[in-house]
Design an enzyme around this catalytic site. Structure first.
Site, mmCIF file in Angstrom:
data_model
loop_
_atom_site.group_PDB
_atom_site.id
_atom_site.type_symbol
_atom_site.label_atom_id
_atom_site.label_comp_id
_atom_site.label_asym_id
_atom_site.label_seq_id
_atom_site.Cartn_x
_atom_site.Cartn_y
_atom_site.Cartn_z
ATOM 1 N N HIS A 334 -22.263 -1.106 87.438
ATOM 2 C CA HIS A 334 -22.746 0.276 87.431
ATOM 3 C C HIS A 334 -23.371 0.574 88.780
ATOM 4 O O HIS A 334 -23.891 -0.314 89.455
ATOM 5 C CB HIS A 334 -23.774 0.478 86.312
ATOM 6 C CG HIS A 334 -24.116 1.905 86.083
ATOM 7 N ND1 HIS A 334 -25.138 2.535 86.757
ATOM 8 C CD2 HIS A 334 -23.570 2.844 85.259
ATOM 9 C CE1 HIS A 334 -25.207 3.798 86.359
ATOM 10 N NE2 HIS A 334 -24.270 4.015 85.457
ATOM 11 N N ASP A 393 -19.523 2.209 78.968
ATOM 12 C CA ASP A 393 -18.095 2.403 78.719
ATOM 13 C C ASP A 393 -17.424 1.140 78.180
ATOM 14 O O ASP A 393 -16.352 1.226 77.585
ATOM 15 C CB ASP A 393 -17.387 2.822 80.012
ATOM 16 C CG ASP A 393 -17.821 4.200 80.470
ATOM 17 O OD1 ASP A 393 -17.894 5.099 79.613
ATOM 18 O OD2 ASP A 393 -18.094 4.377 81.665
#
Length: 456
Positions: A334, A393
């Site tokens: 991320h 996700d």
């Protein structure tokens, strides 16, 4: 059979390929120049820290803490209007009610609602769960797109035509438009998907949303022909909507919202622009890539429990030998979080529960193995400047699959949640900033004398 016009429009011809080569040649920039001129590519440095471009009260993404005067990575935390997302989720779970409406109220208005305020807000959304007369027939049913994000963007832009105050950017009017879109979005999404399936030969059924149901419940009800769903299914979808609702002002689609809002344009154009950003596989489309990657992995591995085989597959991914050959392990890493993504942590607690209910324990075990193994594999292959961890996700695609949601709706589900955050940020931009966003780009091309056509 395609006619000659359609062939020209939708096929790369030798002329186009020749021009594309010229385009690539004259658009290439030496990567070293970005370092030389200290350009923050992606508007962030090597450690993932973003360039400060604005101020916000709406949400806060925390991935570092100060120790002995220095910033060090720490487990991630996400705050909505100052409240830790973990406390928000625990609060509505303990009270045994759905969290989407409560959290939307918080993001839009900056305060947690009491019982009466929450009920009135729910009623406000219910009143707006409607579309203009003939909109489904004239807009959604005509030329439905195989890509739901494009279909949704088109529907949103068409709603502009039905709004007599479409260009009014006063706070009360933009709030009205935002509440309309938040309430209408699930209908636009589900109806668009069903319309395309109808064009593909499937039966058509369209259900109106129920005023008694939450946003998550209505999504499941409208999508399923038998209108049935379990409480666990609705609860987990509701949680997904809450976790995806906002993520600071600097994520790509929210920053797009600020940029486009700063130009003074209308709400419908702003949300359509945010949708275009979210559609990208590096942003909202990432969960689709995760599920596609795992489907490819399962097709390549004869034994999903074989750690050596899984390890090799991950190595092949990074070596651009497997799946889409992009060199990425989707769902890992991320831009901000380096130790843990709090949204993924919250989600994971319920993923296993749903996997047990749906008989998907093997799939869950494979996901968990990759989650633990991928950071090690990435560290073996590449120099990394911060930690790598599973992001939200990583598990959301698995959850949506177990809920029976079609992959075409994975990113639209994300947008159903994020439209609340976009609306809050648009309102904040309009209230506080009256200056168009215009960062600088350094020109590299040398100035040249114009050469007349006959002399070239």
């Amino acid at each position: 059979m395609k006619d000659s016009t359609e062939t020209i429009l939708f096929t790369n011809t030798p002329k186009i390929n020749k021009l594309a080569s010229l385009c690539e040649k004259n658009n290439a920039i030496d990567k070293e120049l970005y370092t030389q001129y200290e350009v923050k590519r992606g508007l962030r440095d090597l450690n993932g820290k973003g360039v400060l471009a604005g101020l916000t009260n709406i949400s806060d993404v925390c991935a570092k803490k100060i120790v002995n005067g220095e910033e060090v990575p720490c487990p991630g935390n996400l705050y909505y209007r100052g409240y830790n997302i973990k406390d928000i989720v625990n609060g509505f779970l303990e009270a045994d009610h759905y969290g989407f409406e409560e959290t939307a109220y918080l993001l839009l208005f900056g305060e947690l609602p009491n019982d009466q305020e929450l009920q009135e807000f729910h009623e406000t959304l219910v009143e707006r769960r409607t579309l203009p007369p003939t909109f489904v027939r004239d807009i959604i049913m005509k030329a439905p797109s195989r890509d739901m994000m494009n279909s949704l963007s088109r529907s949103i832009l068409n709603l502009y035509t039905y709004d007599d105050k479409a260009d009014d950017t006063s706070i009360p009017n933009v709030l009205r438009q935002s509440l309309n879109l938040i309430a209408q979005f699930p209908m636009l999404m589900i109806y668009g998907y069903l319309a395309y399936n109808y064009r593909m030969g499937e039966d058509l059924f369209i259900y109106a949303p129920s005023p008694e149901l939450s946003t998550a419940e209505n999504i499941l009800m409208m999508l399923r022909e038998d209108r049935k769903y379990t409480k666990l299914e609705a609860k987990i979808l509701d949680m997904a909507l809450v976790l995806h609702m906002d993520h600071g002002g600097g994520n790509n689609s929210t920053f797009t919202t600020h940029v486009v809002t700063s130009s003074g344009t209308d709400t419908y154009s702003t949300i359509a622009a945010a949708m275009a950003s979210l559609k990208g596989p590096k942003h909202g489309g990432a969960n689709v890539k995760v599920t596609q990657m795992f489907e490819d992995m399962k097709s390549q591995l004869s034994d999903w429990t074989d750690k050596d085989a899984v390890h090799q597959y991950l190595m092949d991914l990074l070596d651009r030998k497997a799946f889409d050959k992009k060199g990425l392990i989707y769902g890992m890493g991320h831009a901000i979080y380096s130790v843990s993504d709090p949204r993924a942590e919250i989600f994971k607690k319920f993923v296993k529960q749903l996997a047990t209910e749906k008989g998907c324990e093997r799939e869950y075990a494979l996901y968990e193995m990759v989650e633990h193994m991928a950071p090690e594999v990435i560290g073996e292959k590449r120099k990394i400047y911060k930690g790598v961890n599973a992001n939200v996700d990583f598990y959301s695609g698995l959850v949506y699959g177990m809920l029976g949601l079609p992959p075409e709706l994975y990113t639209p589900i994300f947008a159903t949640a994020r439209i609340v955050g976009w609306s809050a940020h648009r309102l904040e931009e309009l209230k506080n900033v009256d200056k168009i966003i215009r960062p600088a780009y350094k020109p590299l091309a040398e100035h040249r004398e114009y050469v007349k056509l006959d002399d070239r």
